[in-house]
Structures are given as structure tokens and as C-alpha cells.
Write a protein that holds these residues in place. Structure first.
Motif, PDB file in Angstrom:
ATOM      1  N   UNK A 171       0.851  -1.269   0.101  1.00  0.00           N
ATOM      2  CA  UNK A 171       0.240  -0.130  -0.026  1.00  0.00           C
ATOM      3  C   UNK A 171       0.822   1.553  -0.225  1.00  0.00           C
ATOM      4  N   UNK A 172       1.833   1.352   0.818  1.00  0.00           N
ATOM      5  CA  UNK A 172       2.890   2.314   0.817  1.00  0.00           C
ATOM      6  C   UNK A 172       3.419   2.613  -0.502  1.00  0.00           C
ATOM      7  N   UNK A 173       3.988   1.561  -1.280  1.00  0.00           N
ATOM      8  CA  UNK A 173       4.413   1.842  -2.589  1.00  0.00           C
ATOM      9  C   UNK A 173       3.400   2.210  -3.533  1.00  0.00           C
ATOM     10  N   UNK A 174       2.240   1.707  -3.399  1.00  0.00           N
ATOM     11  CA  UNK A 174       1.006   2.148  -4.318  1.00  0.00           C
ATOM     12  C   UNK A 174       0.906   3.672  -4.050  1.00  0.00           C
ATOM     13  N   UNK A 175       0.725   3.969  -2.994  1.00  0.00           N
ATOM     14  CA  UNK A 175       0.414   5.571  -2.379  1.00  0.00           C
ATOM     15  C   UNK A 175       1.493   6.516  -3.222  1.00  0.00           C
ATOM     16  N   UNK A 176       2.998   5.878  -3.046  1.00  0.00           N
ATOM     17  CA  UNK A 176       3.859   6.819  -3.512  1.00  0.00           C
ATOM     18  C   UNK A 176       3.730   6.688  -5.157  1.00  0.00           C
ATOM     19  N   UNK A 177       3.327   5.728  -5.847  1.00  0.00           N
ATOM     20  CA  UNK A 177       3.174   5.641  -7.198  1.00  0.00           C
ATOM     21  C   UNK A 177       1.932   6.520  -7.591  1.00  0.00           C
ATOM     22  N   UNK A 178       1.056   6.595  -6.607  1.00  0.00           N
ATOM     23  CA  UNK A 178      -0.212   7.344  -7.156  1.00  0.00           C
ATOM     24  C   UNK A 178       0.102   8.748  -7.721  1.00  0.00           C
ATOM     25  N   UNK A 179       0.879   9.670  -6.991  1.00  0.00           N
ATOM     26  CA  UNK A 179       1.141  10.885  -7.379  1.00  0.00           C
ATOM     27  C   UNK A 179       1.677  10.827  -8.897  1.00  0.00           C
ATOM     28  N   UNK A 180       2.790  10.054  -9.192  1.00  0.00           N
ATOM     29  CA  UNK A 180       3.325   9.836 -10.434  1.00  0.00           C
ATOM     30  C   UNK A 180       2.480   9.449 -11.515  1.00  0.00           C
ATOM     31  N   UNK A 181       1.472   8.493 -11.196  1.00  0.00           N
ATOM     32  CA  UNK A 181       0.431   7.929 -12.236  1.00  0.00           C
ATOM     33  C   UNK A 181      -0.696   9.231 -12.411  1.00  0.00           C
ATOM     34  N   UNK A 182      -0.910   9.833 -11.403  1.00  0.00           N
ATOM     35  CA  UNK A 182      -1.822  11.250 -11.650  1.00  0.00           C
ATOM     36  C   UNK A 182      -1.271  12.053 -12.530  1.00  0.00           C
ATOM     37  N   UNK A 183       0.071  12.452 -12.442  1.00  0.00           N
ATOM     38  CA  UNK A 183       0.858  13.346 -13.168  1.00  0.00           C
ATOM     39  C   UNK A 183       0.843  12.997 -14.599  1.00  0.00           C
ATOM     40  N   UNK A 184       0.802  11.658 -14.946  1.00  0.00           N
ATOM     41  CA  UNK A 184       0.931  10.848 -16.243  1.00  0.00           C
ATOM     42  C   UNK A 184      -0.519  11.002 -16.994  1.00  0.00           C
ATOM     43  N   UNK A 185      -1.410  10.809 -16.035  1.00  0.00           N
ATOM     44  CA  UNK A 185      -2.675  10.751 -16.442  1.00  0.00           C
ATOM     45  C   UNK A 185      -3.057  12.264 -17.094  1.00  0.00           C
ATOM     46  N   UNK A 186      -2.577  13.474 -16.108  1.00  0.00           N
ATOM     47  CA  UNK A 186      -2.744  14.926 -16.590  1.00  0.00           C
ATOM     48  C   UNK A 186      -2.051  15.377 -17.660  1.00  0.00           C
ATOM     49  N   UNK A 187      -0.812  14.618 -18.022  1.00  0.00           N
ATOM     50  CA  UNK A 187       0.035  14.857 -19.180  1.00  0.00           C
ATOM     51  C   UNK A 187      -0.783  14.457 -20.328  1.00  0.00           C
ATOM     52  N   UNK A 188      -1.500  13.301 -20.199  1.00  0.00           N
ATOM     53  CA  UNK A 188      -2.105  12.520 -21.320  1.00  0.00           C
ATOM     54  C   UNK A 188      -3.187  13.375 -21.590  1.00  0.00           C
ATOM     55  N   UNK A 189      -4.021  13.739 -20.846  1.00  0.00           N
ATOM     56  CA  UNK A 189      -5.022  14.732 -21.006  1.00  0.00           C
ATOM     57  C   UNK A 189      -4.557  16.035 -21.719  1.00  0.00           C
ATOM     58  N   UNK A 190      -3.532  16.652 -21.180  1.00  0.00           N
ATOM     59  CA  UNK A 190      -3.033  17.691 -21.744  1.00  0.00           C
ATOM     60  C   UNK A 190      -2.701  17.661 -23.237  1.00  0.00           C
ATOM     61  N   UNK A 191      -1.998  16.671 -23.627  1.00  0.00           N
ATOM     62  CA  UNK A 191      -1.666  16.274 -24.892  1.00  0.00           C
ATOM     63  C   UNK A 191      -2.675  15.974 -25.838  1.00  0.00           C
ATOM     64  N   UNK A 192      -3.903  15.449 -25.253  1.00  0.00           N
ATOM     65  CA  UNK A 192      -4.960  14.847 -25.975  1.00  0.00           C
ATOM     66  C   UNK A 192      -5.672  16.405 -26.176  1.00  0.00           C
ATOM     67  N   UNK A 193      -5.816  16.944 -25.332  1.00  0.00           N
ATOM     68  CA  UNK A 193      -6.400  18.475 -25.546  1.00  0.00           C
ATOM     69  C   UNK A 193      -5.951  19.151 -26.721  1.00  0.00           C
ATOM     70  N   UNK A 194      -4.486  19.210 -26.458  1.00  0.00           N
ATOM     71  CA  UNK A 194      -3.840  20.000 -27.668  1.00  0.00           C
ATOM     72  C   UNK A 194      -4.038  19.362 -29.098  1.00  0.00           C
ATOM     73  N   UNK A 195      -4.171  18.040 -28.904  1.00  0.00           N
ATOM     74  CA  UNK A 195      -4.309  17.449 -30.256  1.00  0.00           C
ATOM     75  C   UNK A 195      -5.717  17.852 -30.834  1.00  0.00           C
ATOM     76  N   UNK A 196      -6.841  17.684 -29.770  1.00  0.00           N
ATOM     77  CA  UNK A 196      -8.115  18.356 -30.391  1.00  0.00           C
ATOM     78  C   UNK A 196      -8.285  19.843 -31.042  1.00  0.00           C
ATOM     79  N   UNK A 197      -7.182  20.636 -30.168  1.00  0.00           N
ATOM     80  CA  UNK A 197      -7.377  21.942 -30.540  1.00  0.00           C
ATOM     81  C   UNK A 197      -6.806  22.163 -31.742  1.00  0.00           C
ATOM     82  N   UNK A 198      -5.448  21.262 -32.104  1.00  0.00           N
ATOM     83  CA  UNK A 198      -4.808  21.299 -33.609  1.00  0.00           C
ATOM     84  C   UNK A 198      -5.508  20.761 -34.449  1.00  0.00           C
TER      85      UNK A 198
END
Length: 132
Positions: free
Chosen positions: A43-70
Motif C-alpha cells: 500500500x505504501x508503494x502504491x501510494x507513492x506511485x499514485x502521484x506519478x500516475x496522476x501526473x502521467x494522466x494529467x499529461x496525457x489529457x493535456x496532450x489530448x486536448x492540444x491534439x483536439x485543438x490542433x
């Protein structure tokens, strides 16, 4: 066998069973505690990875939004280019009609001009040269 030895044997057997039961219970408790510690570590390791995974998801959404705009921008530019191409086609058509009408006027002027001889292909000095 005497009664005393039978009683002693039974008492020893009961004590052995009690000791064995206590040992098994202690081992089960130890195994449960070990599994709790392992689960807490996971659980501790999963909690540590939670932030990184959230950042990756946010980056993916940002790139997807830029792709839709382009893509939207590209679609708008393509529509504008199509509109300009249609306008150019209309202008070319209008220009061709105007050129044909103008050529007819020059021919008409040549036909009614008494100084022009039919069948002579001389240049008219008043007629501007056409640059194609």
C-alpha cells in the motif's frame, strides 16, 4: 501398566497437544502479522506511485486536448482553404467570361473599322498586349 503411568502418559499427551496447539497458534499469528506488514508495504508503494500516475494522466489529457485543438484548427484552415479555392474558381470563371467578351468586342471593332482589311492579322496599336 499401572494406573499412575497411564495417568502420567495421558497428562503428558495432553500437555504435548496443548504445547503443539500453542506453537501452531503462534505460527499462524506470526504469519498473519507478516502478511499485514507485506500488505502495508504494498500500500505504501502504491501510494507513492499514485502521484506519478496522476501526473502521467494529467499529461496525457493535456496532450489530448492540444491534439483536439490542433485538429480543430486544421479543420478550420481546411474549410477556409476550400472556400478560397471555390472563390478562386469563381473569379477564374468570371475572368474567362470577361476575356471572351472583351475579345469579341475587339473583333467587332475590327469588323466595323473601315481601315482594317479582312484577313490581315496585323496588330491593333490601340489594343493592349495580353500577358498570359
Amino acid at each position: 501398566m499401572s494406573t499412575t503411568s497411564v495417568i502420567v502418559t495421558i497428562v503428558v499427551a495432553v500437555v504435548v497437544l496443548i504445547v503443539l496447539a500453542a506453537v501452531f497458534r503462534a505460527m499462524a499469528r506470526s504469519r498473519r502479522e507478516h502478511r499485514r506488514v507485506d500488505a502495508a508495504g504494498i500500500r505504501e508503494r502504491a501510494a507513492e506511485q499514485e502521484l506519478e500516475v496522476g501526473q502521467r494522466e494529467a499529461r496525457a489529457e493535456e496532450v489530448a486536448a492540444r491534439s483536439r485543438a490542433a485538429q480543430a484548427e486544421a479543420d478550420a484552415k481546411a474549410a477556409h482553404a476550400e472556400q478560397l479555392a471555390q472563390q478562386a474558381q469563381v473569379h477564374h470563371s468570371d475572368a474567362a467570361e470577361s476575356r471572351a467578351d472583351l475579345d469579341k468586342e475587339w473583333e467587332r471593332a475590327d469588323k466595323i473599322d473601315p481601315d482594317r482589311k479582312p484577313g490581315h492579322a496585323e496588330e491593333d496599336p490601340e489594343r493592349p498586349t495580353r500577358s498570359s
